[in-house]
Design a protein around this motif. Structure first.
Motif, mmCIF file in Angstrom:
data_model
loop_
_atom_site.group_PDB
_atom_site.id
_atom_site.type_symbol
_atom_site.label_atom_id
_atom_site.label_comp_id
_atom_site.label_asym_id
_atom_site.label_seq_id
_atom_site.Cartn_x
_atom_site.Cartn_y
_atom_site.Cartn_z
ATOM 1 N N PHE A 121 38.647 49.778 37.179
ATOM 2 C CA PHE A 121 39.643 48.711 37.238
ATOM 3 C C PHE A 121 38.935 47.360 37.191
ATOM 4 O O PHE A 121 38.028 47.164 36.396
ATOM 5 N N SER A 122 39.321 46.446 38.045
ATOM 6 C CA SER A 122 38.714 45.125 37.981
ATOM 7 C C SER A 122 37.295 45.123 38.517
ATOM 8 O O SER A 122 36.464 44.348 38.092
ATOM 9 N N ASN A 123 37.066 45.991 39.504
ATOM 10 C CA ASN A 123 35.694 46.191 39.965
ATOM 11 C C ASN A 123 35.013 44.875 40.326
ATOM 12 O O ASN A 123 33.844 44.658 40.036
ATOM 13 N N GLY A 124 35.767 43.995 40.944
ATOM 14 C CA GLY A 124 35.194 42.710 41.295
ATOM 15 C C GLY A 124 34.275 42.790 42.488
ATOM 16 O O GLY A 124 34.483 43.588 43.394
ATOM 17 N N ASN A 125 33.263 41.975 42.509
ATOM 18 C CA ASN A 125 32.328 41.920 43.636
ATOM 19 C C ASN A 125 32.892 41.049 44.742
ATOM 20 O O ASN A 125 32.852 39.830 44.680
ATOM 21 N N ALA A 126 33.423 41.713 45.766
ATOM 22 C CA ALA A 126 33.951 40.990 46.913
ATOM 23 C C ALA A 126 32.821 40.668 47.874
ATOM 24 O O ALA A 126 31.933 41.489 48.095
ATOM 25 N N TYR A 182 31.923 46.490 45.490
ATOM 26 C CA TYR A 182 32.868 46.766 44.421
ATOM 27 C C TYR A 182 33.320 48.206 44.593
ATOM 28 O O TYR A 182 32.999 48.847 45.601
ATOM 29 N N TYR A 183 34.088 48.730 43.645
ATOM 30 C CA TYR A 183 34.662 50.050 43.890
ATOM 31 C C TYR A 183 34.942 50.773 42.584
ATOM 32 O O TYR A 183 34.928 50.187 41.507
ATOM 33 N N ALA A 196 42.086 57.919 45.088
ATOM 34 C CA ALA A 196 41.011 57.657 46.050
ATOM 35 C C ALA A 196 40.153 56.501 45.543
ATOM 36 O O ALA A 196 39.783 56.458 44.381
ATOM 37 N N PHE A 197 39.861 55.574 46.442
ATOM 38 C CA PHE A 197 38.997 54.444 46.122
ATOM 39 C C PHE A 197 37.688 54.600 46.890
ATOM 40 O O PHE A 197 37.692 54.824 48.104
ATOM 41 N N TYR A 198 36.579 54.473 46.187
ATOM 42 C CA TYR A 198 35.264 54.611 46.795
ATOM 43 C C TYR A 198 34.516 53.285 46.660
ATOM 44 O O TYR A 198 34.402 52.733 45.562
ATOM 45 N N SER A 199 34.000 52.805 47.744
ATOM 46 C CA SER A 199 33.245 51.552 47.690
ATOM 47 C C SER A 199 31.858 51.821 47.125
ATOM 48 O O SER A 199 31.321 52.929 47.217
#
Lengths: 164, 172
Positions: free
Chosen positions: A85-90, A47-48, A144-147
């Motif tokens: 945000f959605s912070n979904g678990n991919a 997620y992120y 910036a997006f952080y995993s």
């Protein structure tokens, strides 16, 4: 001839796994921004969270989300938080997609964002829609997006559009 | 400045139709965005059913939130191993005349060699006691490029004046 109103500013497709993706030096000449991306985890679920304008820690944001997990619809809030945000678990095999709209991102008022996360995984997964607030009067010039949990997998794609 | 959103095609039905298909979708874009204004001629609550490339195998699934405007009228459900995507929000002929639902579907990386996620948001409003809103995550577990998209009402036909518009978006 009509004026173009939706312009791709930048796009990134990871050739190898990475722990972050950043859009910097975002021009202030558009009205809104739209970010569209699909991501997977490199070796496990991922997620992120996002940070704006290069700030190291941004526990100042608020979010309200509507979520459906296939059996229950629910709503929740975050306050004084990073932007999830959605912070979904991919997973490593099925991409999770996100679309985030940043309204009036260069204006002198607080910034509101609308996000849509879609992560069906054939028997699991979720759908999320929500709103986020970044309480800053500065223009957004970097995102910036952080995993978290795992790196973003190779093939993760993010595109930033400017909308006039 | 070069545009990133391009109109691929748009059709308004002159008469009712059992389905609508965007075929021979060019591969030169990054994402697809489909916008619909539609009404069905059935009188029951209705859904958009979506398939790709003429494929009706059981490799579709979706997770949804649906709301109907009533107290407590919100729920989440899902379809698994289905023959199509199933999205609520097609205006029914049992509701206020001349009202059409609005929906947007987004298909990112439609030519990629991975499974195809999708996003759906559809609404119907008719100033009556019942109207539906649907928010969905869809998945088509196929690694081939999307070359066609077919929409079919769960019941009956699309009514005349229903409009289907497909845009291609380029990331560079």
């Amino acid at each position: 001839m009509a004026t173009s109103t939706e312009i791709a500013i930048a796009t990134t497709t990871l050739g190898s796994s990475a722990s972050s993706i950043t859009f910097s030096s975002i021009p202030s000449s558009y009205t809104d921004l739209r970010l569209v991306f699909t991501y997977k985890g490199a070796t496990t679920t991922c997620y992120y969270y996002a940070r704006l304008n290069g700030t190291a820690s941004q526990n100042v944001c608020g979010q309200t989300v509507l979520k459906g997990n296939g059996s229950t619809a629910s709503s929740s809030r975050l306050t004084s938080s990073d932007l999830y945000f959605s912070n979904g678990n991919a997973t490593t095999t099925i991409p999770f997609m996100e679309q985030v709209d940043f309204f009036n991102y260069a204006g002198s008022t607080y910034k509101t964002m609308l996000y849509q996360g879609s992560g069906d995984q054939n028997g699991s997964g979720e759908v999320r829609r929500g709103v986020a607030l970044f309480p800053s009067t500065s223009a957004i010039n970097s995102i910036a997006f952080y995993s978290s949990g795992d790196d973003f997998a190779a093939g993760t794609t993010m595109t930033l559009y400017g909308i006039l | 400045m070069a545009s990133s959103r391009f109109l691929i095609s748009s059709t308004t039905l002159g008469s009712s139709a059992a389905s609508f298909t965007f075929s021979s979708i060019p591969s030169g874009y990054t994402d697809l965005c489909l916008k619909v204004s539609a009404r069905g001629d059935a009188t029951t609550v209705n859904y958009f059913r979506v398939t790709f490339n003429g494929d009706s195998s059981t490799i579709y699934s979706d997770t949804e939130i649906q709301a109907d405007g009533t107290t407590g009228g919100i729920a989440s459900g899902r379809d698994t191993n289905s023959t199509r995507l199933n999205f609520i929000g097609l205006e029914s002929n049992g509701y206020t005349a001349n009202t059409f639902s609005s929906a947007e579907m987004y298909f990112p990386n439609y030519t990629s060699t991975t499974s195809k996620p999708s996003s759906y948001f559809g609404v119907m409003e008719n100033n009556a006691t019942t109207a539906y809103m649907g928010v969905d995550a869809g998945l088509y577990r196929n690694s081939i490029a999307l070359t066609s998209v077919t929409l079919t009402p769960a019941s009956g036909n699309f009514a005349a004046s229903s409009t289907f518009t497909l845009y291609g978006l380029k990331s560079s």
